[in-house]
Design a protein around this motif. Structure first.
Motif, PDB file in Angstrom:
ATOM      1  N   ARG A  62     -44.665 -29.285  35.789  1.00  0.00           N
ATOM      2  CA  ARG A  62     -44.651 -29.858  37.138  1.00  0.00           C
ATOM      3  C   ARG A  62     -45.807 -30.841  37.326  1.00  0.00           C
ATOM      4  O   ARG A  62     -46.917 -30.572  36.891  1.00  0.00           O
TER       5      ARG A  62
ATOM      6  N   THR B 137     -40.042 -29.251  27.252  1.00  0.00           N
ATOM      7  CA  THR B 137     -40.270 -28.889  28.654  1.00  0.00           C
ATOM      8  C   THR B 137     -41.146 -29.954  29.299  1.00  0.00           C
ATOM      9  O   THR B 137     -41.926 -30.625  28.612  1.00  0.00           O
TER      10      THR B 137
ATOM     11  N   ARG C   5     -32.702 -26.413  32.602  1.00  0.00           N
ATOM     12  CA  ARG C   5     -33.145 -25.812  33.859  1.00  0.00           C
ATOM     13  C   ARG C   5     -34.092 -26.780  34.562  1.00  0.00           C
ATOM     14  O   ARG C   5     -34.965 -27.354  33.920  1.00  0.00           O
TER      15      ARG C   5
ATOM     16  N   SER D 176     -36.762 -27.804  31.811  1.00  0.00           N
ATOM     17  CA  SER D 176     -36.766 -27.062  30.558  1.00  0.00           C
ATOM     18  C   SER D 176     -35.438 -27.315  29.845  1.00  0.00           C
ATOM     19  O   SER D 176     -34.375 -27.001  30.368  1.00  0.00           O
TER      20      SER D 176
ATOM     21  N   ARG E  18     -36.770 -26.594  37.523  1.00  0.00           N
ATOM     22  CA  ARG E  18     -37.533 -25.602  38.287  1.00  0.00           C
ATOM     23  C   ARG E  18     -36.909 -24.209  38.151  1.00  0.00           C
ATOM     24  O   ARG E  18     -36.795 -23.458  39.117  1.00  0.00           O
ATOM     25  N   GLY E  19     -36.445 -23.910  36.970  1.00  0.00           N
ATOM     26  CA  GLY E  19     -35.887 -22.598  36.685  1.00  0.00           C
ATOM     27  C   GLY E  19     -34.423 -22.443  37.071  1.00  0.00           C
ATOM     28  O   GLY E  19     -33.826 -21.402  36.826  1.00  0.00           O
ATOM     29  N   ILE E  20     -33.834 -23.493  37.675  1.00  0.00           N
ATOM     30  CA  ILE E  20     -32.432 -23.404  38.103  1.00  0.00           C
ATOM     31  C   ILE E  20     -31.548 -24.032  37.025  1.00  0.00           C
ATOM     32  O   ILE E  20     -31.769 -25.180  36.627  1.00  0.00           O
ATOM     33  N   ASP E  21     -30.563 -23.289  36.576  1.00  0.00           N
ATOM     34  CA  ASP E  21     -29.637 -23.799  35.565  1.00  0.00           C
ATOM     35  C   ASP E  21     -28.786 -24.908  36.192  1.00  0.00           C
ATOM     36  O   ASP E  21     -27.992 -24.652  37.102  1.00  0.00           O
TER      37      ASP E  21
ATOM     38  N   THR F 193     -47.408 -19.278  36.843  1.00  0.00           N
ATOM     39  CA  THR F 193     -46.203 -18.439  36.793  1.00  0.00           C
ATOM     40  C   THR F 193     -44.929 -19.223  37.108  1.00  0.00           C
ATOM     41  O   THR F 193     -43.843 -18.779  36.752  1.00  0.00           O
ATOM     42  N   ALA F 194     -45.061 -20.359  37.783  1.00  0.00           N
ATOM     43  CA  ALA F 194     -43.869 -21.107  38.182  1.00  0.00           C
ATOM     44  C   ALA F 194     -43.170 -21.667  36.953  1.00  0.00           C
ATOM     45  O   ALA F 194     -43.835 -22.087  36.003  1.00  0.00           O
ATOM     46  N   PRO F 195     -41.836 -21.669  36.973  1.00  0.00           N
ATOM     47  CA  PRO F 195     -41.124 -22.262  35.834  1.00  0.00           C
ATOM     48  C   PRO F 195     -41.416 -23.762  35.759  1.00  0.00           C
ATOM     49  O   PRO F 195     -41.741 -24.374  36.781  1.00  0.00           O
TER      50      PRO F 195
END
Lengths: 275, 351
Positions: free
Chosen positions: B68, B65, B101, B41, B103-106, B35-37
């Motif tokens: 991790r 992408t 992104r 990306s 870890r999902g952070i822009d 589920t983790a981004p």
């Protein structure tokens, strides 16, 4: 490659150590400055010697040319020269440090920081200003000895007034640093501004009131009163102190804005860090 | 990290508890992984420098992408757009279009948050301060990256030991050899709390032995800490040796994105190296007539012939050799390496 520990999802290993705060940042940049200061004393000693030679030329040359007239205004010259060495240190600390990081290759790492690029650059600038205070104090002591001048030295007042005065110059340094990030090899042009500080420090603030809104001018006048007349900080009028703080804040904010805009433009053009 | 406290279920004890806990942890970790981004990306990244007739499109609609814990090589000839892509990912270049992104952070909207997870070695040995000692650099750059250096002091010590820098930890970097300076740069990046690391030419200028040592230790540290690494290098051996996956760029676009094994698998065996006896000139001439011969070597009455052909051609070759009465001593396949695959895909390699 994956983590050998199945309980640790790959990529989850980091980001968990104790976070550093602004205290740690300030300590790190101050400590680095201290290390370089003690490890390479020739640089600091060289700066002091050059400042003193320059003052010697000014003092002895001026006495030959102007005689008693110079002696009468000597206190003002010593205070002004002390503030000028501080100002040059503050201005060049920010702009030269950014330029040095750009040319060396360490700028990117100071850019990629959770503290933000500008706070790190500011902290590094402050660390250099602390160093400049030390060297300028040595220069002041030698000037007093050589000229036989006596000045009042209310330390707290001098520290507060001088700090706010040179904050406005640090703002200019920020702006110059931003331009360096954007246009690179313009250091020589930016350094010319240092000679403009002489004009600002000696501007007649009390006769031309509008000049008080320029960097250094009002602070220089207050420092002259503190060191020549022994005026303490609580003896200045609230309006004087407000103007001192206000001018410092405006130039720091304006310098920061220029720095921020220039960095963003450099990122847009893809030249951040390129030299 | 896995949960440290857990309710003790009734009826479980001793080693069976430990096994069950371990299994639960593994399930938790798998679920989080699913589920983790991803670590990185990149979507629809485009950047054009300049305007009008002088405009240069450095990156054109690049997407990929990086999961991790993986190590990805970024390859491409000069001017392929690698540096612009890396700098865009790191927020140092503002793209015209697209998003990045970590870890999902822009990265461009929330750089400070993203930079808690990222560090980079972009300038080789000039990635740190040479007037400071090795240890001082590690502490300084840890702080700049937002980590209290005292909290990661143990990590620093083990890094110094792993990279063979412990004996020179208190030496100013300027007094070290080129190889050691390069190691200090790497150490100062790994000393931080970053779990996404960009390494640009980490072995540039190193001798063979130093390069091998650095690669070995890098593999070990990356595996131990589950780091995500994006590595750019012109040395294909480094890429083959260290990376799980390769993204190849050319003319600002991604032209291949696959595991090293799959990339090489896409290329047929390049040829066959045959060693045999009773080769005469006529036989060699007959081979040359029907095949592309890349090498002929004679010694001790034997002949080595290297022929570029596919597997169908190989059977024809053996028939021909049999017809000429050649006794075969050995047959080896000549496999393509990453460099050849890269050159073929990019149409000629470094420009």
């Amino acid at each position: 490659m994956s983590s050998p520990d199945p309980t640790v999802p790959p990529g989850d290993a980091g980001g968990e150590s104790a976070e550093a705060g602004y205290y740690h940042l300030a300590k790190a940049v101050l400590y680095r400055e201290y290390l370089i200061f003690v490890r390479y004393p020739a640089n600091a000693v060289g700066a002091i010697v050059v400042s003193l030679i320059f003052f010697g030329l000014l003092f002895y040359g001026g006495r030959m040319l102007a005689g008693q007239a110079l002696t009468d205004s000597l206190e003002g010259i010593v205070v002004g020269y002390f503030l000028w060495t501080l100002s040059v240190g503050a201005y060049s600390s920010v702009s030269n440090d950014i330029r040095s990081d750009v040319s060396w290759g360490t700028l990117e790492r100071h850019f990629m920081t959770p503290f933000g690029f500008a706070p790190v650059a500011f902290a590094k600038g402050v660390a250099k200003v602390v160093r400049t205070f030390l060297t300028s104090t040595v220069v002041l002591a030698v000037m007093l000895l050589v000229t036989g001048t006596t000045l009042a030295l209310p330390v707290v007042t001098i520290l507060v007034v001088a700090t706010f005065t040179i904050l406005s110059v640090m703002g200019l340094g920020f702006a110059a640093g931003g331009l360096s990030v954007l246009y690179k090899r313009i250091g020589n042009w930016l350094n010319l501004l240092q000679f403009g500080f002489v004009v600002l420090i000696s501007a007649p603030a009390f006769e031309l009131s509008w000049t008080e809104f320029l960097p250094l001018v009002h602070g220089s006048a207050l420092l002259q009163r503190a060191m020549r007349d022994g005026t303490r900080i609580w003896e200045f009028s609230p309006a004087d102190l407000a103007l001192l703080v206000g001018v410092a804040a405006v130039y720091v904010v304006a310098g920061y804005a220029v720095f921020h805009y220039a960095s963003r433009r450099a990122r847009r053009l893809g030249v951040l860090g390129d030299y | 990290m896995a949960s440290q406290s857990r309710e003790q279920p009734v009826g479980r004890s001793g080693s069976s508890d430990a096994v069950a806990d371990e299994r639960d942890d593994e399930v938790d970790a798998r679920a989080r992984r699913a589920t983790a981004p991803p670590a990185i990306s990149v979507e629809g990244l485009s950047k054009t420098f300049g305007s009008g007739p002088d405009a240069v499109t450095a990156v054109n609609d690049v997407s990929f992408t990086v999961e991790r814990g993986s190590v990805v090589g970024l390859l491409g000839p000069n001017g392929a757009g690698k540096t612009t892509t890396i700098k865009s990912i790191l927020g140092m270049v503002l793209p015209d279009e697209g998003s990045v992104r970590i870890r999902g952070i822009d990265v461009h909207a929330n750089p400070r948050q993203a930079y808690r997870h990222v560090d980079a070695m972009l300038e080789g040995a000039r990635n740190d301060y040479w007037r400071l000692t090795v240890r001082e650099n590690l502490r300084y750059f840890s702080t700049i990256s937002g980590v209290d250096p005292n909290a990661v002091a143990d990590r620093h010590e083990s890094l110094l030991a792993q990279l063979d820098l412990a004996g020179r930890a208190d030496t100013p970097v300027r007094d070290l050899s080129r190889g050691m300076k390069q190691k200090v740069s790497l150490a100062s990046v790994l000393a931080t709390d970053a779990d996404v690391v960009f390494l640009d030419e980490p072995t540039l200028g190193l001798d063979v032995e130093s390069s091998l040592t650095l690669r070995r230790e890098l593999r070990r540290i990356v595996a131990e800490r589950g780091l995500t690494v994006v590595l750019s290098s012109h040395d294909m051996d480094v890429i083959e040796d260290v990376c799980d996956r390769v993204v190849i760029m050319s003319d600002g676009q991604v032209i291949a994105d696959d595991s090293v094994t799959s990339l090489l698998g896409g290329f047929d065996t390049h040829g066959y190296r045959i060693r045999g006896q009773d080769f005469d000139e006529q036989t060699v001439a007959a081979i040359r007539e029907r095949f592309e011969v890349t090498e002929v070597e004679r010694f001790d009455g034997r002949v080595h012939v290297e022929v570029a052909t596919d597997s169908a051609g190989f059977y024809e070759l053996t028939d021909l050799l049999e017809a000429h009465g050649v006794t075969l001593d050995a047959v080896n396949t000549v496999e393509p390496d990453l460099e050849e695959a890269f050159l073929e895909m990019t149409g000629g390699g470094a420009r």
